[in-house]
Design a protein around this motif. Structure first.
Motif, PDB file in Angstrom:
ATOM      1  N   GLY A   1      11.129   6.281   4.227  1.00 35.62           N
ATOM      2  CA  GLY A   1      10.018   7.238   4.301  1.00 35.62           C
ATOM      3  C   GLY A   1      10.180   8.381   3.314  1.00 35.62           C
ATOM      4  N   ILE A   2       9.079   8.767   2.716  1.00 29.72           N
ATOM      5  CA  ILE A   2       9.091   9.880   1.772  1.00 29.72           C
ATOM      6  C   ILE A   2       9.278  11.190   2.542  1.00 29.72           C
ATOM      7  CG2 ILE A   2       7.804  11.018  -0.085  1.00 29.72           C
ATOM      8  CD1 ILE A   2       8.500   8.020  -0.656  1.00 29.72           C
ATOM      9  N   THR A   3       8.642  11.301   3.701  1.00 29.43           N
ATOM     10  CA  THR A   3       8.791  12.505   4.521  1.00 29.43           C
ATOM     11  C   THR A   3      10.228  12.599   5.038  1.00 29.43           C
ATOM     12  OG1 THR A   3       6.559  11.943   5.247  1.00 29.43           O
ATOM     13  CG2 THR A   3       7.601  13.834   6.317  1.00 29.43           C
TER      14      THR A   3
ATOM     15  N   ARG B   1       8.220   4.179  -4.782  1.00 30.78           N
ATOM     16  CA  ARG B   1       8.267   3.240  -3.649  1.00 30.78           C
ATOM     17  C   ARG B   1       7.253   2.116  -3.850  1.00 30.78           C
ATOM     18  NH1 ARG B   1       7.555   5.475   2.345  1.00 30.78           N
ATOM     19  NH2 ARG B   1       5.394   5.675   1.633  1.00 30.78           N
TER      20      ARG B   1
ATOM     21  N   GLU C   1      12.580   2.864  13.996  1.00 29.52           N
ATOM     22  CA  GLU C   1      11.548   3.807  13.511  1.00 29.52           C
ATOM     23  C   GLU C   1      10.342   3.670  14.426  1.00 29.52           C
ATOM     24  OE1 GLU C   1       9.974   2.820   9.611  1.00 29.52           O
ATOM     25  OE2 GLU C   1      10.064   0.671  10.003  1.00 29.52           O
TER      26      GLU C   1
ATOM     27  N   THR D   1       6.010   2.996  14.828  1.00 33.38           N
ATOM     28  CA  THR D   1       5.124   1.977  14.260  1.00 33.38           C
ATOM     29  C   THR D   1       4.606   2.423  12.895  1.00 33.38           C
ATOM     30  OG1 THR D   1       3.063   2.836  15.188  1.00 33.38           O
ATOM     31  CG2 THR D   1       4.299   1.329  16.574  1.00 33.38           C
ATOM     32  N   ALA D   2       4.540   3.736  12.662  1.00 33.84           N
ATOM     33  CA  ALA D   2       4.090   4.258  11.366  1.00 33.84           C
ATOM     34  C   ALA D   2       4.798   5.582  11.078  1.00 33.84           C
ATOM     35  CB  ALA D   2       2.576   4.439  11.365  1.00 33.84           C
ATOM     36  N   SER D   3       6.079   5.646  11.413  1.00 33.13           N
ATOM     37  CA  SER D   3       6.814   6.908  11.236  1.00 33.13           C
ATOM     38  C   SER D   3       8.311   6.629  11.279  1.00 33.13           C
ATOM     39  CB  SER D   3       6.444   7.882  12.360  1.00 33.13           C
ATOM     40  OG  SER D   3       6.599   7.271  13.633  1.00 33.13           O
ATOM     41  N   ASN D   4       9.088   7.530  10.683  1.00 33.59           N
ATOM     42  CA  ASN D   4      10.553   7.423  10.747  1.00 33.59           C
ATOM     43  C   ASN D   4      11.100   8.278  11.888  1.00 33.59           C
ATOM     44  OD1 ASN D   4      10.230   7.082   7.377  1.00 33.59           O
ATOM     45  ND2 ASN D   4      11.572   5.677   8.457  1.00 33.59           N
TER      46      ASN D   4
ATOM     47  N   TYR E   1       0.830  -1.205   0.000  1.00 34.83           N
ATOM     48  CA  TYR E   1       0.000   0.000   0.000  1.00 34.83           C
ATOM     49  C   TYR E   1       0.861   1.250   0.000  1.00 34.83           C
ATOM     50  CZ  TYR E   1       0.933   0.975   4.989  1.00 34.83           C
ATOM     51  OH  TYR E   1       1.542   1.297   6.186  1.00 34.83           O
TER      52      TYR E   1
ATOM     53  N   SER F   1       6.148  11.357   9.110  1.00 34.34           N
ATOM     54  CA  SER F   1       5.349  10.504   8.218  1.00 34.34           C
ATOM     55  C   SER F   1       4.430  11.383   7.403  1.00 34.34           C
ATOM     56  CB  SER F   1       4.522   9.480   9.003  1.00 34.34           C
ATOM     57  OG  SER F   1       3.336  10.069   9.477  1.00 34.34           O
ATOM     58  N   SER F   2       3.828  10.775   6.398  1.00 34.97           N
ATOM     59  CA  SER F   2       2.885  11.487   5.546  1.00 34.97           C
ATOM     60  C   SER F   2       1.693  11.982   6.358  1.00 34.97           C
ATOM     61  CB  SER F   2       2.389  10.557   4.436  1.00 34.97           C
ATOM     62  OG  SER F   2       3.472  10.182   3.625  1.00 34.97           O
ATOM     63  N   THR F   3       1.390  11.317   7.457  1.00 33.03           N
ATOM     64  CA  THR F   3       0.265  11.713   8.296  1.00 33.03           C
ATOM     65  C   THR F   3       0.705  12.688   9.383  1.00 33.03           C
ATOM     66  OG1 THR F   3      -0.532   9.480   7.932  1.00 33.03           O
ATOM     67  CG2 THR F   3      -1.677  10.773   9.603  1.00 33.03           C
TER      68      THR F   3
ATOM     69  N   LYS G   1       6.468  -1.790   1.894  1.00 37.76           N
ATOM     70  CA  LYS G   1       5.283  -1.189   2.523  1.00 37.76           C
ATOM     71  C   LYS G   1       4.119  -2.176   2.406  1.00 37.76           C
ATOM     72  CE  LYS G   1       3.242   3.363   3.264  1.00 37.76           C
ATOM     73  NZ  LYS G   1       3.378   3.297   4.710  1.00 37.76           N
TER      74      LYS G   1
HETATM   75  N1  PDD Z   1       2.964   5.031   7.362  1.00 34.24           N
HETATM   76  N2  PDD Z   1       7.664   3.821   8.837  1.00 34.24           N
HETATM   77  C1  PDD Z   1       6.530   3.108   8.837  1.00 34.24           C
HETATM   78  C2  PDD Z   1       6.527   1.751   9.445  1.00 34.24           C
HETATM   79  C3  PDD Z   1       5.361   3.651   8.267  1.00 34.24           C
HETATM   80  O1  PDD Z   1       4.232   2.921   8.245  1.00 34.24           O
HETATM   81  C4  PDD Z   1       5.390   4.964   7.723  1.00 34.24           C
HETATM   82  C5  PDD Z   1       4.191   5.605   7.092  1.00 34.24           C
HETATM   83  C6  PDD Z   1       6.606   5.673   7.752  1.00 34.24           C
HETATM   84  C7  PDD Z   1       6.739   7.058   7.158  1.00 34.24           C
HETATM   85  O2  PDD Z   1       6.740   7.018   5.751  1.00 34.24           O
HETATM   86  P1  PDD Z   1       6.176   8.231   4.870  1.00 34.24           P
HETATM   87  O3  PDD Z   1       6.958   9.428   5.277  1.00 34.24           O
HETATM   88  O4  PDD Z   1       6.484   7.825   3.486  1.00 34.24           O
HETATM   89  O5  PDD Z   1       4.714   8.390   5.154  1.00 34.24           O
HETATM   90  C8  PDD Z   1       7.717   5.064   8.304  1.00 34.24           C
HETATM   91  C9  PDD Z   1       1.754   5.496   6.749  1.00 34.24           C
HETATM   92  C10 PDD Z   1       1.525   6.963   6.874  1.00 34.24           C
HETATM   93  C11 PDD Z   1       0.605   4.650   7.251  1.00 34.24           C
HETATM   94  O6  PDD Z   1       0.825   3.458   7.432  1.00 34.24           O
HETATM   95  O7  PDD Z   1      -0.504   5.158   7.442  1.00 34.24           O
END
Ligand code: PDD
Length: 295
Positions: free
Chosen positions: A210-212, A56, A184, A186-189, A37, A247-249, A152
């Motif tokens: 991560g893109i961010t 990615r 990192e 759970t959903a962020s760098n 995803y 993160s993107s969020t 991802k």
């Molecule tokens: N998650 N690491 C993990 C495990 C992530 O799931 C995410 C993003 C990131 C940051 O990546 P990016 O900057 O590309 O969003 C790092 C998304 C936002 C999610 O699962 O909702």
């Protein structure tokens, strides 16, 4: 706020209300987590760094032995159609590609693949600057995930359980520790600032590129902020002047509390203030129709 289920979603070439979009119970994404995803933020209705997200996606698909079912141009058309429903508004695009639904449930990858492709948008509440200045609280937890966290993948049970524990302990996020190193969230760098140096762990199979994160590194480079991609020991977190999660969020979030103890002064640090301003300026440029760096 829009009724989310009434918003049009994309499913296998069709556009239909999100509440009516269905996938079969035999979909391998559902049965095996056999899918990948992306989450792409869109500011002022314009997808942010979309080229990076699509690259990615290609990498994730290649890693799970799949071709991208859509070209980048086709994906961009899908994004334009979906984001056009909330013109000028901040939103988040979710897309997922699964290996598809097959009559027989089997671990063996079917010879002929017909993927399930879906995408939908969600409204993204406007940034709350005051809240951002309050920072976030995190705990550290053992990283029990697999060894291909660079993909991802939607198989996120370890991340979900870690986040649940963080919530139970009154924290916003958990930083995951593998073999003594902080990887990192759970959903962020992860970034730390130590004696003026900005550090983030190097790309590896143990964390998501991560893109961010990459944008933060580009912005640091441009602004002359010294940075390094280097391993961060769990112990380094305790002595860090600043900790950020990206993160993107979350965008660039300042961590003010780690395992119940203040980080630095207990308030978002000076370098964070600077980076956050650069990041917000980037978003603002995109809202005006000017790409921040490349897309
Ligand atoms: N998650 N690491 C993990 C495990 C992530 O799931 C995410 C993003 C990131 C940051 O990546 P990016 O900057 O590309 O969003 C790092 C998304 C936002 C999610 O699962 O909702």
């Amino acid at each position: 706020m829009a009724d989310r289920d009434a918003l049009i979603a994309y499913l296998n070439g069709e556009y239909l209300p999100r509440g009516e979009a269905r996938v079969p119970i035999t979909d391998r994404g559902l049965l095996f987590g056999d899918s990948v995803y992306e989450v792409v933020p869109a500011y002022g209705g314009r997808p942010f760094r979309v080229g990076h997200h699509l690259q990615r996606l290609d990498r994730s698909l290649a890693a799970i032995r799949m071709d991208n079912p859509l070209s980048h141009a086709e994906w961009r058309q899908v994004f334009d159609r979906l984001t056009g429903q909330l013109p000028g508004q901040d939103q988040s695009i979710y897309l997922q590609v699964t290996r598809g639904a097959y009559p027989k449930r089997s671990h063996v990858i079917p010879a002929e693949v017909h993927p399930t492709v879906l995408a939908f948008i969600s409204p993204k509440p406007p940034r709350d600057a005051e809240k951002a200045q309050q920072g976030i609280r995190v705990i550290t937890l053992d990283d029990i995930r697999w060894h291909r966290c660079d993909i991802k993948a939607t198989a996120l049970l370890a991340n979900v359980l870690a986040r649940a524990q963080a919530t139970e302990e009154g924290a916003d996020e958990a930083i995951l520790i593998r073999d003594g190193a902080a990887m990192e969230g759970t959903a962020s760098n992860l970034f730390v600032v130590s004696n003026g140096l900005l550090i983030t762990p190097p790309d590896s199979e143990e964390l998501l590129p991560g893109i961010t994160r990459d944008l933060v590194l580009e912005l640091a480079q441009e602004a002359g902020v010294p940075f390094a991609q280097a391993a961060i020991d769990a112990a380094d977190l305790e002595t860090a002047d600043e900790i950020w999660l990206t993160s993107s969020t979350r965008e660039v979030s300042a961590v003010v509390e780690l395992n119940g103890r203040p980080v630095g002064s207990g308030r978002p640090g000076e370098l964070w203030q600077r980076m956050d301003a650069l990041f917000q300026a980037c978003k603002e440029r995109l809202r005006q129709g000017v790409e921040c760096h490349d897309d």
